[in-house]
Enzyme design. Structure first.
Site, short mmCIF file in Angstrom:
data_model
loop_
_atom_site.label_atom_id
_atom_site.label_comp_id
_atom_site.label_asym_id
_atom_site.label_seq_id
_atom_site.Cartn_x
_atom_site.Cartn_y
_atom_site.Cartn_z
N THR A 1 0.83 -1.21 0.00
CA THR A 1 0.00 0.00 0.00
C THR A 1 0.86 1.25 0.00
O THR A 1 0.62 2.19 -0.77
CB THR A 1 -0.96 0.00 1.20
OG1 THR A 1 -1.88 -1.08 1.07
CG2 THR A 1 -1.73 1.31 1.28
N GLN B 1 0.73 -10.32 -5.67
CA GLN B 1 0.30 -11.72 -5.74
C GLN B 1 1.08 -12.53 -6.77
O GLN B 1 0.82 -13.72 -6.95
CB GLN B 1 -1.20 -11.79 -6.07
CG GLN B 1 -2.10 -11.17 -5.01
CD GLN B 1 -2.13 -11.94 -3.71
OE1 GLN B 1 -1.64 -13.06 -3.62
NE2 GLN B 1 -2.70 -11.34 -2.67
N CYS C 1 -9.13 -6.72 2.15
CA CYS C 1 -9.25 -5.27 2.28
C CYS C 1 -10.71 -4.84 2.34
O CYS C 1 -11.02 -3.70 2.68
CB CYS C 1 -8.55 -4.57 1.11
SG CYS C 1 -6.78 -4.88 1.09
#
Length: 355
Positions: free
Chosen positions: A77, A184, A328
């Site tokens: 993030t 990922q 999230c």
């Protein structure tokens, strides 16, 4: 009889992974005896600094870049915010347009929505029913003012793999910065920054059996970004703050293990995926929502037959742990915007199993 889901139990590895014992063992000395500040010039500080540079070397080797191109952050993030905001701030004189996907991680989408309030124009591209971007639509959306293309390598909810190298070629030919959230992808498929034609790329430690609270931002030499955290001159002046030596050591070890054991883990994930799919199809519970060829083997989207996804997970909550989408969105009783974007709001009951 215990089924494959109950045997594996924890099926939410796309949200976070268990810390590898080898990573923990490597980190521990930097919590206890080797606790020096890496910015200090005495021997204890130098040992911490040396450990950090070793981690930087391991990571740069794994993704095929220079050590000077690796920046440590608190996670993906922060890396996303630094990459996108920092690039826009340094290069706003060149344009004000960014291209992304409707299925990007919220860290990208919310960062871009913030930048829209500052005068940045954003094009949000659709994906097809396989979750894949149209390269033709991407080409048509490029403007003279396009500064950046921001497209993730592997989707965190579906496991769908985008054609990153082709997207990178398009950006490179037109002098557009290409940023890819590869959180990922790292450790699951090959990540080579040159082969992928990316200018910036990020990932987090806790997705690859490393520690939480540490991430990496790759920035190709020559790309200019403005720091978003000001203070000292750590991380080549791009990310100030006292070095979190134990976590940096941890992500370095995790990346090394992921690289060394990639082939074994990939083959194991493929076999487990087939075992899991067999369970769902044989029992007429559901089927794979996306094509195998377009997805990483460790993230499996299951479209359920005639059963609500939340109810299915609640009913089996004592047997195994899985999710209906990104962590999230935890606690938000809304449908997945990723699934909605792919299936154009056609109601689908999909669960995410990540191994």
């Amino acid at each position: 009889m215990v089924n494959i889901l109950e045997e594996l139990k924890y099926l939410d590895n796309a949200a976070t992974t268990k810390l590898d014992n080898r990573v923990l063992e490597g980190m521990m000395p930097y919590f206890t005896d080797l606790y020096g500040n890496a910015s200090s010039t005495h021997k204890l500080g130098e040992k911490s600094k040396s450990a950090i540079e070793n981690a930087r070397k391991e990571i740069s080797s794994a993704i095929n870049c220079n050590t000077s191109e690796i920046i440590f952050t608190s996670g993906s993030t922060e890396s996303i915010n630094l990459a996108i905001k920092g690039f826009v701030e340094s290069n706003s004189h060149k344009g004000n347009h960014i291209i992304t996907l409707k299925t990007e991680h919220k860290a990208v989408l919310e960062t871009l929505r913030y930048l829209e309030t500052k005068g940045i124009e954003v094009t949000y591209l659709d994906v097809d029913s396989s979750g894949i971007i149209s390269l033709e639509e991407l080409l048509q959306s490029i403007k003279e003012t396009t500064l950046m293309i921001a497209i993730m390598y592997v989707n965190n909810e579906t496991g769908v793999i985008q054609e990153i190298s082709k997207i990178g070629e398009i950006a490179k030919e037109r002098g557009i910065c290409f940023f890819s959230d590869s959180t990922q992808a790292i450790g699951k498929i090959e990540v080579d920054v040159d082969a992928l034609n990316v200018d910036m790329l990020c990932f987090s430690g806790h997705k690859i059996s490393g520690p939480k609270g540490i991430g990496v931002l790759y920035i190709r030499d020559g790309i200019e970004i403005t720091p978003q955290i000001h203070g000292g001159s750590q991380e080549f002046g791009l990310r100030s703050g006292t070095y979190n030596t134990p976590l940096i050591v941890g992500i370095g070890i995790a990346v090394k293990i992921a690289s060394n054991e990639y082939k074994k883990n990939f083959e194991k994930a493929i076999q487990l995926r087939e075992d899991i799919l067999e369970y769902f199809t044989k029992n007429n519970i559901g089927k794979m929502a996306f094509q195998r060829d377009n997805t990483v083997p460790n993230i499996i989207s299951i479209e359920l037959n005639d059963i609500d996804a939340e109810e299915f997970l609640m009913f089996n909550s004592s047997k195994f742990f899985a999710s209906t989408g990104s962590a999230c969105n935890s606690g938000l009783q809304i449908s997945s915007y990723v699934i909605d974007a792919i299936f154009k709001n056609e109601r689908k009951q999909i669960i995410r199993i990540s191994i």
